[in-house]
Design a protein around this motif. Structure first.
Motif, PDB file in Angstrom:
ATOM      1  N   PRO A  25       0.805  -1.217   0.000  1.00 31.88           N
ATOM      2  CA  PRO A  25       0.000   0.000   0.000  1.00 31.88           C
ATOM      3  C   PRO A  25       0.847   1.280   0.000  1.00 31.88           C
ATOM      4  O   PRO A  25       0.516   2.237  -0.710  1.00 31.88           O
ATOM      5  CB  PRO A  25      -0.842  -0.133   1.267  1.00 31.88           C
ATOM      6  N   ASP A  26       1.933   1.296   0.758  1.00 31.11           N
ATOM      7  CA  ASP A  26       2.797   2.486   0.762  1.00 31.11           C
ATOM      8  C   ASP A  26       3.350   2.772  -0.623  1.00 31.11           C
ATOM      9  O   ASP A  26       3.355   3.914  -1.082  1.00 31.11           O
ATOM     10  CB  ASP A  26       3.959   2.315   1.747  1.00 31.11           C
ATOM     11  N   TRP A  29       0.537   3.977  -3.035  1.00 27.71           N
ATOM     12  CA  TRP A  29       0.166   5.371  -2.809  1.00 27.71           C
ATOM     13  C   TRP A  29       1.237   6.297  -3.379  1.00 27.71           C
ATOM     14  O   TRP A  29       0.943   7.300  -4.015  1.00 27.71           O
ATOM     15  CB  TRP A  29      -0.083   5.669  -1.335  1.00 27.71           C
ATOM     16  N   GLU A  40      -5.818  10.369   0.558  1.00 26.11           N
ATOM     17  CA  GLU A  40      -4.970   9.379   1.216  1.00 26.11           C
ATOM     18  C   GLU A  40      -5.703   8.657   2.350  1.00 26.11           C
ATOM     19  O   GLU A  40      -5.508   7.452   2.558  1.00 26.11           O
ATOM     20  CB  GLU A  40      -3.693  10.019   1.740  1.00 26.11           C
ATOM     21  N   ASP A  41      -6.567   9.345   3.074  1.00 27.60           N
ATOM     22  CA  ASP A  41      -7.304   8.723   4.174  1.00 27.60           C
ATOM     23  C   ASP A  41      -8.181   7.584   3.652  1.00 27.60           C
ATOM     24  O   ASP A  41      -8.194   6.479   4.211  1.00 27.60           O
ATOM     25  CB  ASP A  41      -8.140   9.767   4.908  1.00 27.60           C
ATOM     26  N   ARG A  44      -5.925   4.663   2.564  1.00 30.69           N
ATOM     27  CA  ARG A  44      -5.382   3.913   3.705  1.00 30.69           C
ATOM     28  C   ARG A  44      -6.442   3.011   4.340  1.00 30.69           C
ATOM     29  O   ARG A  44      -6.153   1.878   4.726  1.00 30.69           O
ATOM     30  CB  ARG A  44      -4.810   4.866   4.751  1.00 30.69           C
ATOM     31  N   LYS A  45      -7.659   3.497   4.448  1.00 30.42           N
ATOM     32  CA  LYS A  45      -8.735   2.675   5.009  1.00 30.42           C
ATOM     33  C   LYS A  45      -9.042   1.491   4.096  1.00 30.42           C
ATOM     34  O   LYS A  45      -9.287   0.379   4.567  1.00 30.42           O
ATOM     35  CB  LYS A  45      -9.997   3.514   5.230  1.00 30.42           C
ATOM     36  N   LEU A  48      -6.251  -1.098   4.524  1.00 31.86           N
ATOM     37  CA  LEU A  48      -5.921  -1.399   5.914  1.00 31.86           C
ATOM     38  C   LEU A  48      -5.679  -2.901   6.104  1.00 31.86           C
ATOM     39  O   LEU A  48      -6.458  -3.726   5.632  1.00 31.86           O
ATOM     40  CB  LEU A  48      -7.050  -0.933   6.841  1.00 31.86           C
TER      41      LEU A  48
END
Length: 87
Positions: A25-26, A29, A40-41, A44-45, A48
């Protein structure tokens, strides 16, 4: 083709797939944040507790000036996530 669900419920355009990106994921993104279409929020969710993710890299985007009804234009009903169409 791209189908927009409720409240639009129409085919709004089309695009070609350039490629499929994969990574943590990093890393995803880092590679997609400039054109992800989400913040981004939300990203990230969505990812997760995932070690690996995928993203579709698109090209040749065409937005229809008048959205099309899926049943009339393509003789299919709205899919849950995606559907294959014949050319």
């Amino acid at each position: 083709v791209v189908y927009a669900s409720a409240p639009v419920q129409r085919v709004i355009g089309e695009f070609e797939i350039e490629g499929i990106l994969t990574g943590t994921p990093d890393r995803l993104w880092e590679n997609t944040c400039h054109a992800a279409g989400i913040d981004e929020d939300y990203f990230r969710k969505y990812f997760l507790n995932r070690e690996l993710g995928f993203a579709i890299q698109i090209r040749k985007v065409k937005r229809y000036p008048v959205p099309l009804k899926l049943q009339e234009a393509f003789q299919v009903t709205p899919p849950q996530s995606f559907s294959y169409l014949e050319k």
